[in-house]
Design a protein around this motif. Structure first.
Motif, PDB file in Angstrom:
ATOM      1  N   LEU A  17     104.310  30.065  14.734  1.00 42.91           N
ATOM      2  CA  LEU A  17     105.474  30.233  13.889  1.00 42.91           C
ATOM      3  C   LEU A  17     106.329  28.975  13.971  1.00 42.91           C
ATOM      4  O   LEU A  17     107.102  28.807  14.918  1.00 42.91           O
ATOM      5  CB  LEU A  17     106.273  31.461  14.321  1.00 42.91           C
ATOM      6  N   PRO A  18     106.230  28.044  13.016  1.00 43.93           N
ATOM      7  CA  PRO A  18     106.968  26.796  13.096  1.00 43.93           C
ATOM      8  C   PRO A  18     108.440  27.000  12.845  1.00 43.93           C
ATOM      9  O   PRO A  18     108.846  27.922  12.142  1.00 43.93           O
ATOM     10  CB  PRO A  18     106.318  25.954  11.974  1.00 43.93           C
ATOM     11  N   SER A  19     109.282  26.103  13.400  1.00 43.86           N
ATOM     12  CA  SER A  19     110.725  26.224  13.237  1.00 43.86           C
ATOM     13  C   SER A  19     111.221  25.462  12.030  1.00 43.86           C
ATOM     14  O   SER A  19     112.326  25.679  11.563  1.00 43.86           O
ATOM     15  CB  SER A  19     111.440  25.707  14.490  1.00 43.86           C
ATOM     16  N   GLY A  20     110.422  24.524  11.511  1.00 42.09           N
ATOM     17  CA  GLY A  20     110.873  23.745  10.367  1.00 42.09           C
ATOM     18  C   GLY A  20     110.218  24.192   9.082  1.00 42.09           C
ATOM     19  O   GLY A  20     109.404  25.100   9.047  1.00 42.09           O
ATOM     20  N   PHE A  21     110.583  23.512   7.998  1.00 38.31           N
ATOM     21  CA  PHE A  21     110.008  23.839   6.701  1.00 38.31           C
ATOM     22  C   PHE A  21     108.668  23.143   6.543  1.00 38.31           C
ATOM     23  O   PHE A  21     108.464  22.040   7.040  1.00 38.31           O
ATOM     24  CB  PHE A  21     110.957  23.400   5.579  1.00 38.31           C
ATOM     25  N   ALA A  64      94.736  34.356   5.528  1.00 34.08           N
ATOM     26  CA  ALA A  64      95.504  33.147   5.237  1.00 34.08           C
ATOM     27  C   ALA A  64      96.844  33.496   4.609  1.00 34.08           C
ATOM     28  O   ALA A  64      97.876  32.884   4.930  1.00 34.08           O
ATOM     29  CB  ALA A  64      94.702  32.228   4.318  1.00 34.08           C
ATOM     30  N   ALA A  65      96.851  34.477   3.704  1.00 38.36           N
ATOM     31  CA  ALA A  65      98.100  34.889   3.062  1.00 38.36           C
ATOM     32  C   ALA A  65      99.067  35.481   4.081  1.00 38.36           C
ATOM     33  O   ALA A  65     100.273  35.210   4.044  1.00 38.36           O
ATOM     34  CB  ALA A  65      97.811  35.904   1.951  1.00 38.36           C
ATOM     35  N   GLN A  70     103.841  35.019   7.302  1.00 35.89           N
ATOM     36  CA  GLN A  70     104.464  35.109   8.624  1.00 35.89           C
ATOM     37  C   GLN A  70     105.172  33.808   8.981  1.00 35.89           C
ATOM     38  O   GLN A  70     106.264  33.824   9.564  1.00 35.89           O
ATOM     39  CB  GLN A  70     103.396  35.441   9.674  1.00 35.89           C
ATOM     40  N   ALA A  71     104.561  32.682   8.635  1.00 35.32           N
ATOM     41  CA  ALA A  71     105.202  31.391   8.889  1.00 35.32           C
ATOM     42  C   ALA A  71     106.484  31.252   8.070  1.00 35.32           C
ATOM     43  O   ALA A  71     107.515  30.766   8.564  1.00 35.32           O
ATOM     44  CB  ALA A  71     104.233  30.251   8.561  1.00 35.32           C
ATOM     45  N   LYS A  72     106.426  31.693   6.818  1.00 37.83           N
ATOM     46  CA  LYS A  72     107.611  31.647   5.952  1.00 37.83           C
ATOM     47  C   LYS A  72     108.709  32.544   6.510  1.00 37.83           C
ATOM     48  O   LYS A  72     109.888  32.160   6.556  1.00 37.83           O
ATOM     49  CB  LYS A  72     107.209  32.095   4.541  1.00 37.83           C
ATOM     50  N   LEU A  73     108.339  33.737   6.942  1.00 35.87           N
ATOM     51  CA  LEU A  73     109.315  34.659   7.535  1.00 35.87           C
ATOM     52  C   LEU A  73     109.903  34.060   8.807  1.00 35.87           C
ATOM     53  O   LEU A  73     111.109  34.195   9.068  1.00 35.87           O
ATOM     54  CB  LEU A  73     108.637  36.000   7.840  1.00 35.87           C
ATOM     55  N   ALA A  74     109.081  33.399   9.602  1.00 34.14           N
ATOM     56  CA  ALA A  74     109.558  32.793  10.842  1.00 34.14           C
ATOM     57  C   ALA A  74     110.599  31.710  10.550  1.00 34.14           C
ATOM     58  O   ALA A  74     111.610  31.599  11.258  1.00 34.14           O
ATOM     59  CB  ALA A  74     108.393  32.204  11.626  1.00 34.14           C
ATOM     60  N   SER A 216     113.119  40.844   2.612  1.00 33.71           N
ATOM     61  CA  SER A 216     112.126  40.778   1.537  1.00 33.71           C
ATOM     62  C   SER A 216     110.812  40.191   2.048  1.00 33.71           C
ATOM     63  O   SER A 216     109.723  40.694   1.733  1.00 33.71           O
ATOM     64  CB  SER A 216     112.670  39.929   0.389  1.00 33.71           C
ATOM     65  N   GLU A 217     110.916  39.123   2.852  1.00 34.69           N
ATOM     66  CA  GLU A 217     109.705  38.494   3.378  1.00 34.69           C
ATOM     67  C   GLU A 217     109.017  39.388   4.405  1.00 34.69           C
ATOM     68  O   GLU A 217     107.784  39.395   4.499  1.00 34.69           O
ATOM     69  CB  GLU A 217     110.061  37.144   3.992  1.00 34.69           C
ATOM     70  N   ALA A 218     109.803  40.143   5.171  1.00 34.03           N
ATOM     71  CA  ALA A 218     109.200  41.094   6.116  1.00 34.03           C
ATOM     72  C   ALA A 218     108.437  42.178   5.350  1.00 34.03           C
ATOM     73  O   ALA A 218     107.346  42.590   5.756  1.00 34.03           O
ATOM     74  CB  ALA A 218     110.280  41.719   6.998  1.00 34.03           C
ATOM     75  N   ASP A 219     109.004  42.627   4.232  1.00 34.12           N
ATOM     76  CA  ASP A 219     108.311  43.619   3.395  1.00 34.12           C
ATOM     77  C   ASP A 219     107.023  43.022   2.830  1.00 34.12           C
ATOM     78  O   ASP A 219     105.996  43.714   2.742  1.00 34.12           O
ATOM     79  CB  ASP A 219     109.228  44.072   2.249  1.00 34.12           C
TER      80      ASP A 219
END
Length: 469
Positions: A17-21, A64-65, A70-74, A216-219
């Motif tokens: 889970l990265p901290s940056g974009f 992959a999705a 998960q990375a986006k949510l993180a 929303s991302e968790a959903d």
């Protein structure tokens, strides 16, 4: 999650889970990695059912999705955590600012009270001095008069007041200064408080937006996990079929090897029969030759006796000298060191070599029992060497099959097999010549795309085709 469905070049995937974009390059790299992984899986599953390959590809894409979501949510959660930290920091700062503002207001009120007391004291002193100085004009007259006499009287009053109440005036001045400073500090605190409140309000808006986005991302992650589970269930349904197909493939391979061994045994038996017949013929011929020689010798001896009887009066004692036979020259034997001479049956690159491989779904080692050539559908398949078509049939795993015995080549009994063709142009029992078209590439049986699966047996044992070609 089923362990057998976790596929990445390594076998298990740990979601970081990265901290940056993620940058555009990161996304491109991730896309390329997924495409390469899917390509590798397709090659590994080339001898499986198309349904299983599609199911595994769906699992990989779902995985992959999920990882991307998960990375986006993180990242959003990291931003939200920062916004929450700032919000808490701003709340603490506002609390301190409120306390400071309250203290500043209290200081202003205290300063005002002190100034009021000092002014009252100064007024009382002035009043007392005015009352004591009978030669002075009333205060109103000092304010309104403009005559020289009035001015002199006013100056005298001021001098007298300063002399008699200097301490009170100084105290009054100090009180005024302290009040002004307290008011200025209150103004500064109020301005800072307003700025902090504005910043806190803006951060609160961001925080609420991030909370909504995170939800929303968790959903979305939950939805993708459900989709992934559904893909895994679909792949699981195909797993049993693929296992059964592999067992059938092994049984088919053993059956072919048994039939080849039988043909080799028949050939050896026929060769032995022919050798025995030839040996019997040689023995019979030798017997006939010896008998003929015995008869010839007897006839010669009889002729010699007759001749001696007819020449009894002749005392010539000339003896017949037998002629020596010239020794036969031995024929020189020649050996050949020619190569095997087999050509590739199609002109196409090798897409999957022979050998053991780790099955990406079944998670155990299995033998890829031939060499795959990535020829397109309809490409001509040519006989790599002369031989006789021994078998032609359909198998659920190998699809349309053609098996050719090439006989003994360089001391080895060679058999080749061609699989997955759309059709063959030669039948069982036909002799084929090297380079002759024997069929056309297809994708029948357990195949996920058009290709030729070439197999080779040497003396009945399955071998790597490239060790012979």
């Amino acid at each position: 999650m089923r362990a057998w469905l976790v596929i990445v070049v390594a076998t298990a995937v740990a979601v970081a889970l990265p901290s940056g974009f993620a940058t555009a390059d990161d996304l491109d790299d991730q896309k390329a990695k997924i495409e390469a992984q899917l390509k590798q899986t397709k090659q590994q599953l080339n001898e499986s059912s198309e349904q299983l390959q599609n199911a595994v590809a769906a699992v990989e894409q779902a995985q992959a999705a999920v990882e991307a979501a998960q990375a986006k949510l993180a990242r959003t959660q990291a931003e939200l955590a920062e916004a929450t930290r700032v919000d808490q920091q701003m709340a603490a700062k506002l609390k301190e600012s409120q306390a400071a503002l309250k203290a500043a207001k209290a200081a202003v009120e205290a300063g005002q009270l002190k100034l009021d007391r000092k002014e009252a004291q100064a007024t009382a002193v002035v009043r007392q001095q005015v009352q004591q100085q009978t030669n002075l004009l009333p205060i109103a007259l000092l304010v309104e008069s403009t005559s020289l006499s009035d001015l002199q009287t006013r100056m005298q009053w001021s001098h007298t007041m300063i002399e008699t109440s200097n301490a009170q005036i100084l105290e009054l001045t100090d009180a005024q200064r302290a009040l002004n400073a307290a008011r200025a500090k209150q103004t500064d605190i109020e301005k800072q408080d307003q700025a902090d409140r504005k910043a806190a309000a803006a951060n609160l808006v961001v925080k609420r937006e991030l909370e909504a986005r995170a939800q929303s991302e968790a959903d979305e992650v939950a939805s993708l996990l459900n989709a992934k589970q559904a893909a895994e269930a679909a792949a699981s349904d195909q797993l049993a079929a693929d296992k059964q197909q592999y067992q059938q493939q092994v049984a088919e391979r053993e059956s072919v090897e048994k039939r080849i061994a039988e043909r080799i045994a028949r050939e050896k038996a026929e060769a032995a029969r022919k050798a025995a017949a030839a040996r019997a013929a040689r023995i019979a011929a030798e017997k006939r030759k010896k008998a003929a020689e015995a008869r010839a010798r007897a006839e010669r001896e009889e002729a010699e006796r007759s001749e001696r009887n007819s020449d009894s009066n002749n005392n010539d004692d000339n003896d017949d000298k037998p002629k020596k036979k010239k020794p036969k020259k031995k024929k020189k034997s020649s050996t050949s060191s020619a190569s095997h001479g087999f050509d590739f049956p199609v002109s196409a690159p090798i897409t999957s070599p022979y050998g053991m491989r780790f099955h990406p779904v079944l998670h155990y080692w299995k033998l890829h029992d031939g060499t795959d050539f990535g020829a397109g559908c309809g490409a001509a398949i040519r006989a790599p060497y002369q031989g006789r078509v021994e078998e032609r049939y359909y198998n659920s795993g190998y699809g349309n099959r053609l098996i050719i015995d090439h006989g003994r080549v360089d001391g080895r009994y060679v058999t080749t097999a061609y699989n997955h063709a759309i059709r063959y142009t030669v039948g069982v029992g036909e002799r084929v010549e090297k380079g002759e078209v024997i069929g056309y590439v297809g994708s029948t049986g357990y195949s996920t795309g058009c290709h030729l699966h070439l197999m080779v047996w040497l003396d009945g044992d399955l071998k790597n085709p490239m060790s012979w070609f």
